[in-house]
Enzyme design. Structure first.
Site, short mmCIF file in Angstrom:
data_model
loop_
_atom_site.label_atom_id
_atom_site.label_comp_id
_atom_site.label_asym_id
_atom_site.label_seq_id
_atom_site.Cartn_x
_atom_site.Cartn_y
_atom_site.Cartn_z
N TYR A 142 1.29 -13.65 7.29
CA TYR A 142 2.05 -14.80 7.41
C TYR A 142 1.71 -15.92 8.29
O TYR A 142 2.07 -17.02 8.08
CB TYR A 142 3.48 -14.21 7.76
CG TYR A 142 4.36 -13.43 6.61
CD1 TYR A 142 3.80 -13.16 5.57
CD2 TYR A 142 5.35 -12.73 7.06
CE1 TYR A 142 4.58 -12.36 4.63
CE2 TYR A 142 6.17 -12.09 6.16
CZ TYR A 142 5.66 -11.60 4.94
OH TYR A 142 6.29 -11.00 4.02
N LYS A 188 -2.67 0.41 4.36
CA LYS A 188 -3.63 0.48 2.99
C LYS A 188 -4.94 0.48 3.35
O LYS A 188 -5.80 -0.34 2.77
CB LYS A 188 -3.06 -0.92 2.21
CG LYS A 188 -3.55 -0.89 0.74
CD LYS A 188 -2.93 0.03 -0.25
CE LYS A 188 -3.37 0.02 -1.58
NZ LYS A 188 -2.87 1.13 -2.49
N ASP A 220 1.97 2.01 -0.91
CA ASP A 220 2.42 2.43 -2.35
C ASP A 220 3.12 3.70 -2.22
O ASP A 220 4.25 3.78 -2.94
CB ASP A 220 1.07 2.11 -3.35
CG ASP A 220 -0.12 2.79 -2.96
OD1 ASP A 220 -0.10 3.28 -1.80
OD2 ASP A 220 -0.81 3.06 -3.77
N ASP A 244 8.04 -6.06 6.00
CA ASP A 244 8.90 -6.98 5.31
C ASP A 244 9.51 -6.36 3.97
O ASP A 244 10.72 -6.28 3.94
CB ASP A 244 8.35 -8.33 4.98
CG ASP A 244 9.17 -9.46 4.75
OD1 ASP A 244 10.48 -9.25 4.78
OD2 ASP A 244 8.82 -10.50 4.41
N ASP A 248 13.48 -3.66 3.93
CA ASP A 248 14.40 -4.10 2.78
C ASP A 248 14.51 -2.88 1.99
O ASP A 248 15.79 -2.42 1.68
CB ASP A 248 13.98 -5.34 2.08
CG ASP A 248 14.54 -6.66 2.62
OD1 ASP A 248 14.99 -6.65 3.77
OD2 ASP A 248 14.63 -7.57 1.91
#
Ligand code: NAD
Length: 353
Positions: A142, A188, A220, A244, A248
């Protein structure tokens, strides 16, 4: 008597409604536990853009820096969606987090027995879920430079230094010490060099916490495990982009977005805010759920002001309100005895302090 200064940012949409109710609860709890709170109300987001032409005016940032904590509602709305990126409400939020050095985002995802039906998962899968997601907040893709977009291609940069990883890993391990002593680092590492560095650094940090178990999981798989068996997790440590998304997901395991608080800490001053946005679709109707913001204020009392008892009193009052069957509309179909407005819920929780 201890006195604390709180920079209060109501923001846009439902922000003012939910923050007003939180102030009611803070007033009740500060009275009961004999400390005083001075509120410095400041603008940010679309509301600030309309007045100052900036989503984060200097006076807001200064007030935040001069305060013991920032209590924040939510920002954003369609009215400001077409502004250039640096003028959009969300830019104000990214900027204040960065300026305050709030590099660690803590999001508890706890299932309340009273609301077990609010989750889309089966009760036996979620009962007892109590996860803390520790997300890196000021680095990664980001913020990484260079970033660029033209008509035919675009790119972003995911970059982390060892120092950035080390400081957030320590926060995750410290938190785990006070909980079930398990850290699951999500990455990852099978494809990303940044993830490989995260593993190396976190493994080093883990040596200082022999009582905490460290395990790794690919993102994943973690996304799948969160809905398959959320109870296996205690503290999830992860970088900005993965955090992020996963925070959620973890929150929706628990049911309603209107219930989940967060703390962004690490620098001199922390920001305490609900995980949801400004919910423009329901703004001004008096139906927003203020509990996520009220519970964020409890995190503020615990992490910023060291008022543990007062924090616990808020959390207990919220549980009691739910146990007595009070519900705002968003959670109303789950064993509601009485459907409350935003203001009624605030008054009920304040009354239970
Ligand atoms: P949102 O979280 O605002 O709303 C998603 C859905 O959840 C909506 O249906 C909304 O009505 C409902 N909801 C959210 N909070 C609720 C509450 N307290 N009580 C009852 N229902 C609630 O997400 P969105 O619709 O994607 O975004 C709306 C705006 O908020 C956008 O401008 C977005 O950029 C902004 N946003 C801000 C933040 C923040 O301030 N930290 C975070 C996310 C989104």
């Amino acid at each position: 008597m201890n006195k604390y200064k709180i920079c209060v940012i109501k923001g846009d949409g439902i922000g003012p409604e939910i923050v007003d109710e939180t102030i009611k609860v803070l007033d009740a709890v500060s009275h009961k536990f004999n400390f005083s709170l001075e509120y410095d109300y400041k603008l940010m987001g679309g509301a600030a853009y309309d007045v100052f032409g900036e989503p984060l005016p200097d006076e807001t940032l200064q007030s935040a820096l001069d305060s013991d904590a920032v209590l924040f509602g939510a920002i954003g709305g369609a009215k400001w969606d077409n502004l250039p990126r640096e003028k959009r409400p969300e830019s104000g939020l990214l900027k204040i987090r960065k300026a305050l050095g709030a590099f660690a985002n803590l999001r508890p995802a706890v299932i309340y027995d009273e609301l077990i039906g609010a989750s889309s998962l089966k009760p036996e899968v979620i009962q007892g879920t109590d996860i803390l997601v520790v997300r890196e907040l000021t680095g990664g893709i980001y913020f990484g430079q260079p970033r660029q977009k033209d008509e035919n291609s675009a790119y972003n940069t995911m970059i982390y230094s060892a120092d950035e990883i080390e400081r957030i890993a320590k926060i995750a391990f410290e938190a785990a010490l006070k909980r079930d002593k398990k850290v699951c680092m999500v990455d990852k590492a099978n494809v990303l060099e940044t993830s490989q560095l995260w593993r190396e650094v976190t493994q080093e940090v883990a040596k200082d916490y022999p009582d905490v178990t460290l395990e790794y999981m690919y993102v994943d798989n973690a996304a799948m495990q969160l809905v398959r068996n959320p109870k296996q997790f205690d503290v999830i440590l992860t970088e900005n982009l993965f955090g992020d998304i996963l925070s959620d997901e973890a929150s929706m395991v628990c049911g309603s977005i209107g219930l989940l608080p967060s703390a962004s800490i690490g620098g001199k001053v922390g920001i305490y805010e609900p995980i949801h946005g400004s919910a423009p679709d329901i703004a001004g109707q008096g139906i927003a759920n203020p509990l996520a913001t009220i519970l964020s204020a409890a995190m503020m009392l615990r992490y910023a002001l060291n008022q543990d008892q007062a924090a616990q009193a808020i959390e207990d009052a919220v549980k009691q309100a739910l146990a007595q069957g009070y519900r705002t509309k968003d959670i109303a179909n789950y064993d509601a005895k009485e459907i409350c407005t935003t203001a009624e819920m605030g008054s009920i929780v304040a009354g239970l302090i």
